[in-house]
Design a protein around this motif. Structure first.
Motif, mmCIF file in Angstrom:
data_model
loop_
_atom_site.group_PDB
_atom_site.id
_atom_site.type_symbol
_atom_site.label_atom_id
_atom_site.label_comp_id
_atom_site.label_asym_id
_atom_site.label_seq_id
_atom_site.Cartn_x
_atom_site.Cartn_y
_atom_site.Cartn_z
ATOM 1 N N HIS A 1 -6.369 -4.064 -9.784
ATOM 2 C CA HIS A 1 -7.353 -3.613 -8.803
ATOM 3 C C HIS A 1 -8.760 -4.133 -9.097
ATOM 4 O O HIS A 1 -9.157 -4.313 -10.246
ATOM 5 C CB HIS A 1 -7.428 -2.084 -8.795
ATOM 6 C CG HIS A 1 -6.347 -1.421 -8.003
ATOM 7 N ND1 HIS A 1 -6.122 -1.680 -6.677
ATOM 8 C CD2 HIS A 1 -5.439 -0.471 -8.355
ATOM 9 C CE1 HIS A 1 -5.131 -0.917 -6.241
ATOM 10 N NE2 HIS A 1 -4.685 -0.181 -7.239
ATOM 11 N N SER B 1 -3.123 2.560 -1.138
ATOM 12 C CA SER B 1 -4.377 1.854 -1.374
ATOM 13 C C SER B 1 -5.577 2.645 -0.861
ATOM 14 O O SER B 1 -5.609 3.055 0.305
ATOM 15 C CB SER B 1 -4.332 0.491 -0.679
ATOM 16 O OG SER B 1 -5.627 -0.040 -0.506
ATOM 17 N N GLU C 1 -9.799 -4.885 -2.848
ATOM 18 C CA GLU C 1 -8.591 -4.330 -3.437
ATOM 19 C C GLU C 1 -8.197 -4.973 -4.763
ATOM 20 O O GLU C 1 -7.778 -4.298 -5.687
ATOM 21 C CB GLU C 1 -7.434 -4.499 -2.443
ATOM 22 C CG GLU C 1 -6.113 -3.890 -2.879
ATOM 23 C CD GLU C 1 -6.080 -2.391 -2.734
ATOM 24 O OE1 GLU C 1 -6.600 -1.714 -3.647
ATOM 25 O OE2 GLU C 1 -5.548 -1.888 -1.732
ATOM 26 N N GLU D 1 -8.043 -11.218 -2.041
ATOM 27 C CA GLU D 1 -7.220 -10.379 -1.174
ATOM 28 C C GLU D 1 -5.988 -11.104 -0.636
ATOM 29 O O GLU D 1 -5.091 -10.477 -0.066
ATOM 30 C CB GLU D 1 -8.061 -9.832 -0.011
ATOM 31 C CG GLU D 1 -9.421 -9.267 -0.385
ATOM 32 C CD GLU D 1 -9.378 -8.161 -1.434
ATOM 33 O OE1 GLU D 1 -8.292 -7.636 -1.720
ATOM 34 O OE2 GLU D 1 -10.450 -7.830 -1.979
#
Length: 493
Positions: free
Chosen positions: A278, A308, A318, A362
């Motif tokens: 993360h 998430s 993320e 991402e």
């Protein structure tokens, strides 16, 4: 012939709209007849060589994909590429299954053609350059190039002097500090990206002689990629091209506090075959357009997606892609990686991926998500490793320029940003961090001002962790000396 053109010209002059309409109708008829003819050919083949019903469905879907290729603009095509990728996964699994083994030779050949043509229409980078004697089955050839059961570390390391230096630090630490025996592949894009003298230097830092090199241009056509000095974009193609079946893709400036071998032992990896880390929890509700686009393209979120906080609570980013762990022997992971690579190809990243989000980060989870591959992130969002807040040692904070990550037992595993305290400001500034924190609140800094985390327990690094970092820094200083000596010799000559 001349009279025919003259007559057409006269007709156009009398009634230009009629001629234009005629031409449009003729074009439509041509493509309609072509498609119908293709279906007739398939039906004729089936009448003479009856085909398995499931295979017949696959052939028709593949033909539909050819009729309607993925074309720009790409922003609204991510979901569709994912759906076609899922078909590709099913077909590849079918080819490898008992069902596939029972197909007659001509049926198997037709299935392979359907797979290859569909893959090529989705992922043009698979098509070999015209100058190269590529095979007719580039997708299957790529899969066959993986050494069965192999595990290894992949480090993209072309471009700047700093990248080469950090790659040297990483190699030296893996070998000298951890005794890690996993083979290493250094991946680059052409000789100008990583000249021979730099390759030789990197080899010298591995005393086990278990480092090799891979020019990604020898595997993929750079016309669709444009990877030279494009940093992040090469990472997905490095993972895809590597001979290792199970890969740990590592940024050159990553720093480990445990040997990378443990990554293959994490439950999340063992169960899913794709293990990610993360980013920081930052900038909630600040990127409305980004989230609207994700919601538009992720039409059926997976269980991983529904966990998430970026998806459910609108945080900004993320994934920290400084370390990614993938098992390419699992078909769905392999095809998910193809989707990731597609997002990093030049046309797609230039229009969408690198404009809506920051670099490649991402693309990793998004490709796996849309292609229907299982994946899992570390349990916690990005932690921090560093020092007390400057001038406020009594404040419960940890400050630095890096993001830290833990294993499944909440033990520090790795962090990004190099062994330097601030790689963007002080190229000689080695300093061992003393504290770390997870699950706190981030206070974002800048290039010169450290970010901090507050609001959670400040933990001291263990003696073992401090020793690992001290030893890694000592190894890095030796690497720096070798690089400096080589530079002086080159300037002198």
């Amino acid at each position: 012939m001349r009279g025919s053109f003259a007559g057409l010209r006269a007709c156009f002059e009398r009634s230009p709209r009629t001629v234009v309409l005629f031409v449009v109708v003729a074009i439509v008829l041509y493509f309609s007849i072509r498609d119908v003819a293709g279906d007739v050919i398939i039906e004729t083949l089936d009448s003479h060589y009856p085909t398995n019903g499931s295979l017949r469905d696959i052939l028709r879907i593949a033909r539909d994909y050819q009729r309607h290729p993925i074309e720009p603009p790409y922003k609204d095509k991510f979901w569709e590429v994912g759906q076609r990728s899922r078909s590709l996964t099913q077909w590849l699994d079918g080819l490898d299954s008992p069902w596939g083994s029972k197909l007659r030779n001509f049926e198997k050949e037709r299935l392979v053609v359907a797979i290859e043509t569909s893959a090529a229409s989705l992922f043009p980078f698979l098509i070999p350059e015209p100058s190269k004697q590529g095979g007719k089955t580039p997708l299957l050839d790529l899969r066959r190039s993986f050494t069965k059961g192999s595990q290894g570390i992949v480090i993209p390391a072309g471009g700047s002097d700093l990248q080469i230096r950090f790659a040297g630090h990483l190699i030296a630490a893996l070998r000298a500090v951890f005794g890690c025996s996993l083979p290493i592949q250094i991946v680059y894009a052409g000789d100008s990206d990583l000249p021979k003298e730099r390759r030789d230097a990197l080899l010298s830092f591995d005393k086990t002689n278990n480092t090799e090199f891979l020019d990604v241009w020898t595997v993929f056509d750079d016309e669709t990629l444009r990877l030279r000095r494009k940093g992040w974009a090469i990472k997905a193609f490095a993972a895809l091209a590597s001979r290792f079946e199970q890969v740990i893709v590592v940024d050159a400036d990553a720093v480990f506090l445990q040997s990378p071998d443990v990554l293959f032992q994490q439950r999340a990896y063992v169960e899913n075959g794709a293990y990610l880390f993360h980013d920081r929890l930052l900038w909630q509700h600040s990127f409305e357009d980004r989230h609207e686009w994700w919601k538009d393209q992720i039409k059926e979120p997976s269980p991983a997606m529904n966990k998430s906080l970026v998806w459910t609570e609108d945080y900004a980013e993320e994934c920290d892609s400084g370390v990614v762990v993938l098992d390419k022997s699992r078909t769905e992971v392999f095809v998910g990686l193809l989707h990731i690579a597609w997002q990093n190809s030049w046309a797609v990243r230039d229009e969408v991926s690198y404009r809506i989000t920051y670099g490649d980060k991402e693309t990793w989870w998004l490709g796996l998500e849309l292609a229907g591959s299982k994946y899992e992130f570390e349990e916690h969002y990005g932690s921090i490793l560093g020092w007390e807040k400057e001038g406020k040692p009594d404040e419960n904070a940890v400050c630095s320029f890096v993001i830290a990550h833990t294993d499944e037992k909440d033990k520090l595993l790795w962090y990004n940003g190099s062994l330097l305290k601030n790689k963007l400001v002080d190229p000689e500034g080695y300093e061992v961090p003393l504290y770390w924190m997870m699950d706190g609140e981030w206070q974002k800094g800048g290039k010169k001002d450290m970010s901090c985390m507050v609001g959670a327990t400040r933990r001291r690094l263990t003696g073992e962790e401090i020793t690992i970092l001290q030893d890694s820094m000592e190894a890095a200083v030796k690497v720096d000396a070798v690089i400096a000596s080589m530079k002086e010799e080159k300037e002198a000559s």
